[in-house]
Every structure is written in structure tokens, then in C-alpha cells.
Write a protein that holds these residues in place. Sequence first.
Motif, PDB file in Angstrom:
ATOM      1  N   ARG A  85      54.313 -42.840  61.218  1.00 50.78           N
ATOM      2  CA  ARG A  85      53.598 -42.138  60.163  1.00 50.78           C
ATOM      3  C   ARG A  85      53.109 -40.793  60.691  1.00 50.78           C
ATOM      4  NH1 ARG A  85      52.300 -47.540  59.954  1.00 50.78           N
ATOM      5  NH2 ARG A  85      52.808 -48.584  57.968  1.00 50.78           N
ATOM      6  N   GLU A  97      62.008 -33.214  63.011  1.00 51.11           N
ATOM      7  CA  GLU A  97      62.698 -34.504  62.978  1.00 51.11           C
ATOM      8  C   GLU A  97      61.977 -35.514  63.851  1.00 51.11           C
ATOM      9  OE1 GLU A  97      66.531 -33.286  64.405  1.00 51.11           O
ATOM     10  OE2 GLU A  97      65.937 -33.372  66.516  1.00 51.11           O
ATOM     11  N   VAL A  98      62.159 -36.768  63.514  1.00 46.72           N
ATOM     12  CA  VAL A  98      61.680 -37.879  64.324  1.00 46.72           C
ATOM     13  C   VAL A  98      62.888 -38.559  64.949  1.00 46.72           C
ATOM     14  CG1 VAL A  98      60.523 -40.114  64.318  1.00 46.72           C
ATOM     15  CG2 VAL A  98      59.612 -38.232  62.939  1.00 46.72           C
ATOM     16  N   THR A 138      65.804 -38.641  62.163  1.00 42.88           N
ATOM     17  CA  THR A 138      65.517 -38.453  60.744  1.00 42.88           C
ATOM     18  C   THR A 138      64.759 -37.149  60.556  1.00 42.88           C
ATOM     19  OG1 THR A 138      65.314 -40.854  60.483  1.00 42.88           O
ATOM     20  CG2 THR A 138      64.441 -39.469  58.705  1.00 42.88           C
ATOM     21  N   GLU A 139      65.275 -36.268  59.693  1.00 42.05           N
ATOM     22  CA  GLU A 139      64.555 -35.042  59.381  1.00 42.05           C
ATOM     23  C   GLU A 139      63.415 -35.351  58.420  1.00 42.05           C
ATOM     24  OE1 GLU A 139      66.711 -31.618  58.204  1.00 42.05           O
ATOM     25  OE2 GLU A 139      68.298 -31.887  59.710  1.00 42.05           O
ATOM     26  N   ILE A 140      62.243 -34.717  58.669  1.00 45.09           N
ATOM     27  CA  ILE A 140      61.080 -35.022  57.833  1.00 45.09           C
ATOM     28  C   ILE A 140      60.419 -33.785  57.247  1.00 45.09           C
ATOM     29  CG2 ILE A 140      60.581 -37.150  59.085  1.00 45.09           C
ATOM     30  CD1 ILE A 140      58.280 -35.615  60.477  1.00 45.09           C
ATOM     31  N   ASP A 195      57.940 -30.224  57.444  1.00 45.29           N
ATOM     32  CA  ASP A 195      56.652 -29.918  58.063  1.00 45.29           C
ATOM     33  C   ASP A 195      55.469 -30.557  57.350  1.00 45.29           C
ATOM     34  OD1 ASP A 195      56.078 -28.548  60.485  1.00 45.29           O
ATOM     35  OD2 ASP A 195      57.237 -26.844  59.761  1.00 45.29           O
ATOM     36  N   ALA A 221      55.028 -37.590  56.416  1.00 45.08           N
ATOM     37  CA  ALA A 221      56.238 -38.409  56.302  1.00 45.08           C
ATOM     38  C   ALA A 221      55.973 -39.787  56.864  1.00 45.08           C
ATOM     39  CB  ALA A 221      57.401 -37.752  57.046  1.00 45.08           C
ATOM     40  N   GLU A 222      56.793 -40.746  56.413  1.00 49.19           N
ATOM     41  CA  GLU A 222      56.729 -42.101  56.938  1.00 49.19           C
ATOM     42  C   GLU A 222      58.142 -42.625  57.100  1.00 49.19           C
ATOM     43  OE1 GLU A 222      55.212 -46.460  55.427  1.00 49.19           O
ATOM     44  OE2 GLU A 222      53.807 -44.756  55.300  1.00 49.19           O
ATOM     45  N   ILE A 223      58.423 -43.132  58.288  1.00 46.24           N
ATOM     46  CA  ILE A 223      59.755 -43.667  58.590  1.00 46.24           C
ATOM     47  C   ILE A 223      59.605 -45.131  58.922  1.00 46.24           C
ATOM     48  CG2 ILE A 223      61.729 -43.518  60.157  1.00 46.24           C
ATOM     49  CD1 ILE A 223      60.961 -40.586  60.592  1.00 46.24           C
TER      50      ILE A 223
END
Length: 703
Positions: A663, A679-680, A691-693, A695, A698-700
Motif C-alpha cells: 500500500r 513502479e513497485v 507494476t506501474e502505479i 505518483d 496505490a494498492e497492489i
Amino acid sequence: MTVEVAQLAEDLIRVGFFPPGRPPDYRSAAVAGEWEPLARLEPPGGVRFEVLEPAGAGIGDLLGPPLRVVMPRREGERFFGCGERTAGLEKTGSRQIFWNYDPPEGHTASLNNLYTSIPFVLSLAGGVCRGVFVDNPGRVEMDLAKADPGEVVYETATGNLVYYVFTGPTPAAVLERYTELTGRVGLPPLWALGNQQSRWGHVSADEVRSVADGFRSRGIPCDVLYLDIDYMDGFRVFTFDEERFPDPAAFIASLAEDGFRVVTIVDPGVKVDLEYPVYVEGRERGYYCRTFGDEEYRNVVWPGLCAFPDFTNPAAREWWGDNHAALLDLGVAGIWCDMNEPSLFVPAQSTMPADVVHPGGGEPRLHAQVHNLYGSGMAQATREGLARLRPDRRPFVISRAGFAGLQRHALQWTGDNSSWWEHLWMSLPQLQNLGLSGMAFCGVDCGGFFGDSNGELLARWTEAAVFQPFLRNHSQMGTVPQEPWAFGEPWESICRDMLLLRMRLLPYLYGAFEEASRTGAPVMRPLLFEWFEDEVTYTADDEFMLGDALLVAPITRPGIEHRHVYLPAGTWVHWWTGDVVAGPAHVLAHAPLGRPALYARANAAIPLWPERMHTGEPVDRLTLRVFAVPSADVVTRELYEDAGEGFGPSSRRSVTVDAEAVRVSAPVGAFAPAPRVVEVEVVRGGAAVVTEIGDGAAEITLR
């Protein structure tokens, strides 16, 4: 005699011990700000205050009698810190001397004091941390349960003994309060965290230009090039040699076009020369130290016969700082303060005599009383001068010598080491103890200064140095070159790869510096800083933490590629293989050349930038690497960002990783980075998913 005890904060006590006839005086160049007592206390029980026999007639009468404080040692108490020291991390059972000294070539771990004195000791007993700082810039000695295993002794030679007790109870709490008292490191410019290259012996602009071209043509990152004493006109400070550096402004500008900053050395010795305006002005204004007979004190250093500024005089400090305009106007980016113990040539390896007078602008003191302050005064004058002359930029100052509080003014480079494996090993506890003493920005000469390095030593030293706060390769005239490519392959490629990793880690390292600027937490920290209840960490001094999430265990011996690593409590992931280890654990790590033993804390987001040749190149991608382990602790880390220079806006965002998700919060703050990909990168079992998120928040999901 007079003993006064005052409570300055809930966890801070000040004790003043003054000899008969001397009134209490708590003024200090080491202490930042004003501290008013909250309460007066009775002298502590079990502590002895002793007035010793004076040194003798003459100057001894002026200095007053030596003083001694004897304290009971807590059961099982073990001692660390003490600033710039040799030998290992732990100092229990030793006698520590605090008297700044330019040691001879090839010093060993048996030598006690070095260039900088920070009489601050941090101790642990029963999982409870304490700290003691002896605030006296003359000679100080500490007996840490050596003469008597049940006692700790603090001695001063100049007749005042003021000390502060920090009650913790954790190392972080002690360091936070100590650096509130003595000041914290300022956030450096981002370029100061890049790779830096120096050599005494690059005697012309053409030679320096050749080194710069070597970095760029070989694809090896570098941000800073240094000019040692040979750039000056006859070693006169604030000058350039017109033959070897005929157009310094154009030379520095050409290097800037290729992404290099230039840092110049400045020594305190001012050449006695009636045709030299710097000397003449200082003499006319009365800014130099004096002999006991009230003549200008002179001694020999690089320019020949020299006079020496009295940095206890605020007006002299301002004058010295303003003189740096001659360098800054040419484009110089930072200043390297050297020889400022001060180190003198007559006799060899000497310093100022005890009876040299520092006029102090009306408050004269003898050199014996302020010796350890000389380097700090020079660094203070330099930093304040740079701040006045370029108020929109963060000053960058390096100092070889100083006293407690030096961290407010300059970073600490540990002076002239040797190209020995033993000095590579010794640098690890040395820098950790500096970190435990408030000096968060510190480093050693990568590759060693004296003597000849070799490919394997330079490669292994680079593997260690890229994870240290200050990264500079520096060597002596007459030794073999030791630029990263000097020994050919495979050493060149190993150094390149490690320096590229340093560039990737800069946002993580920058965040550690921001934390240090707020809390005093070391950037390079011993394991005991966090795992202080685990006594195994007390002797694990050939490994360290970089910030709060990376554990580094360098190879410090030739011809081997395996080493023991202690991993404290928590879950750790091998950086290169993704192997997961549950701590506490002792492991045998495989660390072939170019793959040092590096472990990340599981679930801790590590910010990374792309590989670049220097920090001036744009950043088009920010990667948050997470070594995700569902069974590991939940970890929240903060990402700090700003422009990397100046004093403009900043932003923060948190990254929390648990068994379910990564998160990322939205940024809070006014700083807006240039357009980029964010990205993460989730690493599990050695495999990575990116995974691009953007600026924002975001939550992956991890499951």
C-alpha cells in the motif's frame, strides 16, 4: 571545588565540576542552542569528584589542576562510541585518549587517538542504554573499566570537567538527545552522496581532465573530482597555480558540462608573505594565533613558514569564510578542510605548543585548553562562509579534524589510512563508532591512501564503501594509481557494477540522511543500534546496517568468497538470490567478487533510481523494490523526496507491506518531481513482478 547538577530534560542531566576558585562556566562550542535547567539536583551518590595535582609551575598554574570523576560501572556494562577510534566496535576495558593527532603513516589498531576527538561514550547493560559526553576541548581521557573493572573514570587536563548524562533507555533515544544537544548533520546536496574521486598527485588541469574522461568513456559513475594541494600557487590558500591551472573557471565549467563538481582542499596554514594579501590582511586585523610572548605564532607546513588563524575569534571565522569567495566565484562546489588538528612539520607530526595563545577576540585561551576545537572552528568558519556566499545551496564541507558538534559543520573523513586489508576491516567499526557519536556523515579513503593498492583490494573496498555514507577513492602521490579502472579486468567491471548499484540506491540513502538530519540516527549503524537487547550484535562489528532496511557484511580478507554473517531477529532476504532467512541466525554467506553479502529486511520497500553516470542526469523512473515474505512482519517505510539541492519544498509518502498487499500513500508535501514512471517491484522466490502505479496512492494485492 564546586559540583553542580542540573536536569536539562527528562533524560538529560548536566554535571559541572570546577576546581577551587573557578566559577561555574558552561559555555561551549560543542553545544547547540541554550539549555536552561529544569531543576537542580544533588550530586549523584557513589560518584567521586577528585582534584588532582597540577602539571607544575608556569602554564600548569594557568590551566588549573586536572580533574577526575569516578563512577561505578553498572553490572555487565559494555562501552561503545568514543568517536573516531581504531580497533573494534566495543571499547570495554580500554583507556581512551581524546587529543587530536595526525598519526604517522601506517598506524595500527594499537594507536588510540586520531584526527578527531568526540569524548562521548554509549554504554549498554541489561538492555538499557546510557550515554556520557565530557564537554572539554582540551585533553580528555576515559578509563572504561580498564584500571578497575568496577569503575569508569573521566579525566580532564585543563581544569574544568562538565559532562552530560543521557539516560536513554535505547541507543536511538540517546543519539536523538545527544544530537539535539550538539547538533545534527544537515541534509547534504544529493551530488555529495555520489561517487567521488581524488588523488594527491594530479598536478595539472590536464591530468584531472584525463581522469574525468576516464570515468565517462568507461561508463563508470562519478559526481565529484577533488583538487589536492597541487592546484595552489605555492600552496597559498585561496589561490590557483597559473601555469598548471591556467584558466580555473573555464576548467571547472568544462567539468560541470560533463556532470562533475569540483571540491578543493584548503589548509589552515597561511604563508608568511608580505606580497600575499590573505596573509597581510589577517596580520593587520590580528586574526592569527600568538606566542606566549605575544608574537605571531609561526610554524612550517606545505607553503613553508605559516601563520595560523585563531578560529576561536568570531571575526576571524567570518574573515576566513569570506575568503572562500575566491574559490566559489570560479565554480568550486565544496571545500575540503585538511591539516586542521592542526598538523605541523616542526617537529614532524607535531601540533601547536600548549602555550600558544588564541586571542579569541577578547577572551584569550591557551592552545592546551582548545586544541580539539581547532578543526571544528575551521569547519564552522568554512560552512558559515559558504552559506553566506551561496545562500541558495547547501554547503558541502569535509573536515579531517574536529570536536563534538563537528557534524553541524562538516562531514568526517577519517584521514590518511593505508592500502591494507587490515585498514579495510578497521574502517567498518571505525565508521560505526562515529555514527554512534553523532557523526552520521562519515567515510574513509576507499582503496587506502598510503601505499599501493591492488585489484582485489580495491574491488573489495569498493564493495564495502558503496554502502557507506561518504564514498571517495583517494590516494597518495607516488603510489600506483587506483582509479576504478587502474588494475584492468575483472576489477574494473566489479567496481563499475558496485558504483552503479550505489547510484540505484541513492533515493534510499538520501532518505537515511533525511532521518539523520531529524533524529540523529546514524546512516551507517551497528546492529546493536536496533537490536541492543541481543548481545551477539555487540561484537558483530564487521557487518552493519545501512539505514533501517539493508544489512551489509563485506569481505575484508584476500582470496576468500565465503564469510560468516549474523542476522538478528526478523526476516531477511538475500539481495542477489532472494533466499529467505529467519533471524536470529548465523549463516555462511557466499560472497564472490561483485556480490557482497547484502540482505534486505523482508517487506521493507527499497526505493531505487535507474543507473546513471552522475546525479545531474534526469530520473525517469522510481522503483519501489519489495522482497515480499507473507510470514514476515508488517513494515512501513517512508519515502522522502526533494530537489536534492537548496532549501525548497519536500514530500513524503509511506509504503506499507503486509501479507495481503503493498500500500503506497499519496505524497504529502509541495515537492513535485519531474515526470517519471513509478513502479513497485515485488520480489518473491528470486522472481520479480513489476507494476506501474503512478505518483498517487496505490494498492497492489500480493495474494
